[in-house]
Design a protein around this motif. Structure first.
Motif, mmCIF file in Angstrom:
data_model
loop_
_atom_site.group_PDB
_atom_site.id
_atom_site.type_symbol
_atom_site.label_atom_id
_atom_site.label_comp_id
_atom_site.label_asym_id
_atom_site.label_seq_id
_atom_site.Cartn_x
_atom_site.Cartn_y
_atom_site.Cartn_z
ATOM 1 N N SER A 1 54.871 51.067 37.620
ATOM 2 C CA SER A 1 54.048 50.441 36.589
ATOM 3 C C SER A 1 52.743 49.884 37.147
ATOM 4 C CB SER A 1 54.843 49.309 35.932
ATOM 5 O OG SER A 1 54.021 48.529 35.097
ATOM 6 N N THR A 2 51.648 50.139 36.442
ATOM 7 C CA THR A 2 50.376 49.507 36.794
ATOM 8 C C THR A 2 50.286 48.086 36.235
ATOM 9 O OG1 THR A 2 49.269 50.381 34.825
ATOM 10 C CG2 THR A 2 49.184 51.724 36.821
ATOM 11 N N THR A 3 51.183 47.746 35.308
ATOM 12 C CA THR A 3 51.172 46.419 34.700
ATOM 13 C C THR A 3 51.859 45.389 35.581
ATOM 14 O OG1 THR A 3 51.285 47.526 32.541
ATOM 15 C CG2 THR A 3 51.704 45.153 32.566
ATOM 16 N N VAL B 1 52.223 54.504 34.849
ATOM 17 C CA VAL B 1 52.488 54.070 33.471
ATOM 18 C C VAL B 1 52.047 52.621 33.277
ATOM 19 C CG1 VAL B 1 54.441 55.648 33.200
ATOM 20 C CG2 VAL B 1 54.862 53.317 33.989
ATOM 21 N N THR B 2 51.653 52.304 32.055
ATOM 22 C CA THR B 2 51.298 50.923 31.704
ATOM 23 C C THR B 2 52.457 50.364 30.881
ATOM 24 O OG1 THR B 2 50.182 51.531 29.648
ATOM 25 C CG2 THR B 2 48.864 51.538 31.661
ATOM 26 N N THR B 3 53.362 49.679 31.537
ATOM 27 C CA THR B 3 54.631 49.252 30.936
ATOM 28 C C THR B 3 54.425 48.275 29.791
ATOM 29 O OG1 THR B 3 55.622 49.487 33.117
ATOM 30 C CG2 THR B 3 56.881 48.262 31.470
ATOM 31 N N TYR B 4 55.182 48.521 28.721
ATOM 32 C CA TYR B 4 55.146 47.604 27.577
ATOM 33 C C TYR B 4 56.560 47.375 27.076
ATOM 34 C CZ TYR B 4 54.102 45.616 22.988
ATOM 35 O OH TYR B 4 54.045 44.804 21.887
ATOM 36 N N ASN B 5 57.213 46.330 27.550
ATOM 37 C CA ASN B 5 58.485 45.890 26.976
ATOM 38 C C ASN B 5 58.711 44.434 27.379
ATOM 39 O OD1 ASN B 5 60.246 45.844 29.525
ATOM 40 N ND2 ASN B 5 59.649 48.007 29.483
ATOM 41 N N SER B 6 59.371 43.714 26.509
ATOM 42 C CA SER B 6 59.520 42.273 26.715
ATOM 43 C C SER B 6 60.424 41.954 27.888
ATOM 44 C CB SER B 6 60.068 41.619 25.442
ATOM 45 O OG SER B 6 61.308 42.202 25.062
ATOM 46 N N SER B 7 61.408 42.826 28.170
ATOM 47 C CA SER B 7 62.318 42.544 29.285
ATOM 48 C C SER B 7 61.579 42.563 30.614
ATOM 49 C CB SER B 7 63.471 43.555 29.301
ATOM 50 O OG SER B 7 62.994 44.868 29.490
ATOM 51 N N SER B 8 60.594 43.450 30.762
ATOM 52 C CA SER B 8 59.792 43.459 31.981
ATOM 53 C C SER B 8 58.857 42.261 32.023
ATOM 54 C CB SER B 8 58.991 44.763 32.074
ATOM 55 O OG SER B 8 59.847 45.876 32.209
ATOM 56 N N ALA B 9 58.235 41.956 30.893
ATOM 57 C CA ALA B 9 57.305 40.826 30.847
ATOM 58 C C ALA B 9 57.991 39.522 31.245
ATOM 59 C CB ALA B 9 56.711 40.702 29.443
ATOM 60 N N ARG B 10 59.257 39.358 30.856
ATOM 61 C CA ARG B 10 59.982 38.128 31.199
ATOM 62 C C ARG B 10 60.144 37.957 32.702
ATOM 63 N NH1 ARG B 10 63.111 39.482 26.520
ATOM 64 N NH2 ARG B 10 64.668 40.505 27.828
ATOM 65 N N ASN B 11 60.090 39.050 33.453
ATOM 66 C CA ASN B 11 60.223 38.970 34.908
ATOM 67 C C ASN B 11 58.898 38.692 35.610
ATOM 68 O OD1 ASN B 11 62.967 39.601 34.705
ATOM 69 N ND2 ASN B 11 62.563 41.807 34.764
ATOM 70 N N PHE B 12 57.804 38.703 34.841
ATOM 71 C CA PHE B 12 56.483 38.517 35.448
ATOM 72 C C PHE B 12 55.655 37.535 34.616
ATOM 73 C CE2 PHE B 12 58.077 42.573 36.846
ATOM 74 C CZ PHE B 12 57.720 42.634 38.184
ATOM 75 N N GLY B 13 56.207 36.385 34.361
ATOM 76 C CA GLY B 13 55.463 35.341 33.691
ATOM 77 C C GLY B 13 55.708 35.218 32.209
ATOM 78 N N GLY B 14 56.338 36.239 31.610
ATOM 79 C CA GLY B 14 56.732 36.145 30.213
ATOM 80 C C GLY B 14 55.682 36.494 29.194
ATOM 81 N N VAL B 15 54.456 36.785 29.601
ATOM 82 C CA VAL B 15 53.386 37.095 28.645
ATOM 83 C C VAL B 15 53.192 38.609 28.588
ATOM 84 C CG1 VAL B 15 50.956 36.797 28.070
ATOM 85 C CG2 VAL B 15 52.241 34.914 29.116
ATOM 86 N N GLU B 16 53.373 39.181 27.400
ATOM 87 C CA GLU B 16 53.166 40.621 27.241
ATOM 88 C C GLU B 16 51.688 40.900 27.009
ATOM 89 O OE1 GLU B 16 56.062 42.932 24.903
ATOM 90 O OE2 GLU B 16 56.962 40.997 24.415
ATOM 91 N N PRO B 17 51.059 41.697 27.875
ATOM 92 C CA PRO B 17 49.640 42.009 27.671
ATOM 93 C C PRO B 17 49.448 42.922 26.468
ATOM 94 C CG PRO B 17 50.532 43.305 29.480
ATOM 95 C CD PRO B 17 51.612 42.345 29.076
ATOM 96 N N THR B 18 48.275 42.884 25.889
ATOM 97 C CA THR B 18 47.943 43.785 24.796
ATOM 98 C C THR B 18 47.748 45.197 25.339
ATOM 99 O OG1 THR B 18 45.562 43.479 25.021
ATOM 100 C CG2 THR B 18 46.756 41.901 23.612
ATOM 101 N N ARG B 19 47.719 46.175 24.447
ATOM 102 C CA ARG B 19 47.488 47.551 24.867
ATOM 103 C C ARG B 19 46.134 47.677 25.573
ATOM 104 N NH1 ARG B 19 49.630 52.463 23.419
ATOM 105 N NH2 ARG B 19 48.267 54.262 23.658
ATOM 106 N N GLU B 20 45.122 47.034 25.019
ATOM 107 C CA GLU B 20 43.798 47.103 25.633
ATOM 108 C C GLU B 20 43.816 46.499 27.032
ATOM 109 O OE1 GLU B 20 39.927 45.899 26.938
ATOM 110 O OE2 GLU B 20 41.456 44.471 26.264
#
Length: 428
Positions: free
Chosen positions: A98-100, A127-146
């Protein structure tokens, strides 16, 4: 052989297979995601069939409901692929990162190491990962698509700069003179961007193929633009040949703006397969797998494709016409099947995770591959057997020989690197 070459990867999802019921199928190992032995076994089978590469998906978070299904993303792909590299000779090794939720230097170093260990067989699926389970492991904030694609574009640029920080002839290796490398040919990248600040050179020189191949698996406007700019191959999820041809034409039309040859990208949709000796046996196999999968999860997946509340779906009844969305270009194949009056059970026999799905004989699978390839809808496929334990051998031992008899697939590897398999030049 055809003037164009057909390319085939196999997706080793969790060491189990693409179907959510695969882990309960006889011969499967539900714990394969936490080891490397089954992955190595399947890579050897794929190499026996002269497939281009094995492919590993990944997400840095627990995205499955583990109460009803094992994870597909246990051990990080480069670690599994390193084990495969030591037990195989030719097959390519594609890993997702993931690049995210990574840093460019780490990804650049990790995949160049794999490329050197395998003597030029590595690829990175960016890939630019978009899922809440991953976001929770890296600060909890889901980035926007942009935000994800802005970061992803700069991330790939930094990785490429790091991979190119050593010239191909930088290593002198003159033991008599005590001179190992030419310092003028090992250059720090000196990158100061909007998101990343990276100043060093990579710790590793180029491989036999220069540097790893880049795959891209994102859709939409941002994904196609990123692919047009940097991707050597694209893993996509088109299920209709006409929409696939339109998407391929759109991608290739963007490439000249980035100084790239439109013929230098390989477009590889996913292809889920359920193979048996007869059509009836294949349907029965699919039904058994559907029965082994968690019913709620299967209906939720179909509901997402149909844009229908899964609670309103009944297995042995058609989807009520009033629930279906209006016809639109690019709609999932499941919508067309539902509009045709098929029952939910029949629809599930014909669609899978969201990719093109073929349930039938080896000849039927070969027919679909040939039709898509010859029409220009695809350069090949990322094959996703329903169950790897017996579905991959069925593909290698029964579908591949048919493709060879039709002059569509190789009878030997053209070289030793993944770039040679794909017919891609070594980057300058």
């Amino acid at each position: 052989m055809s003037a164009r070459e057909l390319h085939l990867n196999v997706n080793l999802l969790g060491g189990l297979g693409a179907h959510p019921g695969a882990w309960r199928h006889p011969g499967a190992d539900a714990l394969s995601f936490a080891g490397v032995d089954r992955y190595v076994e399947f890579a050897r089978i794929a190499e026996r069939g002269l497939l281009d590469a094995v492919f590993l998906a990944d997400s840095p978070g627990l995205v499955q409901d583990v109460s009803v299904q094992p994870p597909y993303n246990g051990i990080e792909p480069p670690l599994i692929l390193t084990a495969i590299a030591r037990e195989t000779e030719r097959i390519g090794l594609i890993g997702t990162a993931s690049t995210t939720y990574n840093e460019p230097y780490n990804v650049a170093r990790r995949f160049m190491a794999l490329d050197l260990i395998s003597h030029g067989r590595a690829a990175w699926n960016a890939v630019t990962t978009y899922n809440s389970s991953s976001a929770r492991n890296f600060g909890g904030v889901e980035p926007t698509r942009e935000q994800r694609y802005r970061r992803g574009n700069e991330f790939v640029d930094v990785v490429l700069a790091l991979w190119r920080s050593w010239d191909p002839d930088a290593v002198v290796d003159d033991t008599a003179a005590g001179r190992f490398a030419d310092p003028e040919k090992v250059r720090p990248v000196k990158h100061e961007g909007e998101i990343f600040s990276v100043h060093g050179a990579l710790t590793l020189p180029p491989s036999e193929q220069g540097h790893p191949v880049i795959l891209q698996a994102g859709g939409g406007e941002e994904g196609r633009e990123l692919a047009a700019r940097v991707a050597d191959a694209v893993f996509c999820a088109d299920v209709d040949p006409e929409s696939a041809k339109a998407a391929a034409a759109d991608l290739r039309s963007r490439m000249p703006r980035h100084g790239r040859d439109p013929g230098s990208v390989r477009i590889l949709p996913g292809l889920e397969t359920t193979i048996a000796g007869t059509e009836r046996e294949a349907i029965e196999r699919r039904d058994r797998l559907n029965d082994l999968a968690d019913r709620k999860a299967v209906l939720q997946g179909l509901g997402m494709k149909l844009r229908v509340d899964p609670a309103l779906l009944e297995l042995d009844r058609p989807v009520p016409a009033g629930l279906l969305p209006p016809p639109r270009p690019g709609a999932h194949r499941a919508v067309a099947l539902a509009r045709g009056g098929l029952t939910v059970r029949d629809i599930l026999r014909r669609v899978g995770l969201g990719h093109l799905t073929v349930v039938g004989t080896p000849e039927r699978v070969a027919d679909v591959i040939q039709s898509w390839f010859e029409s220009g809808a695809a350069d090949g496929f990322n094959v996703m057997p329903d169950v790897l334990a017996d579905g991959l051998p069925a593909f290698v031992d029964h579908v591949v020989p048919i493709l060879r008899r039709r002059g569509l697939f190789r009878t030997d590897y053209r070289g030793t690197t993944l770039r040679e398999h794909y017919g891609l030049p070594v980057p300058r």
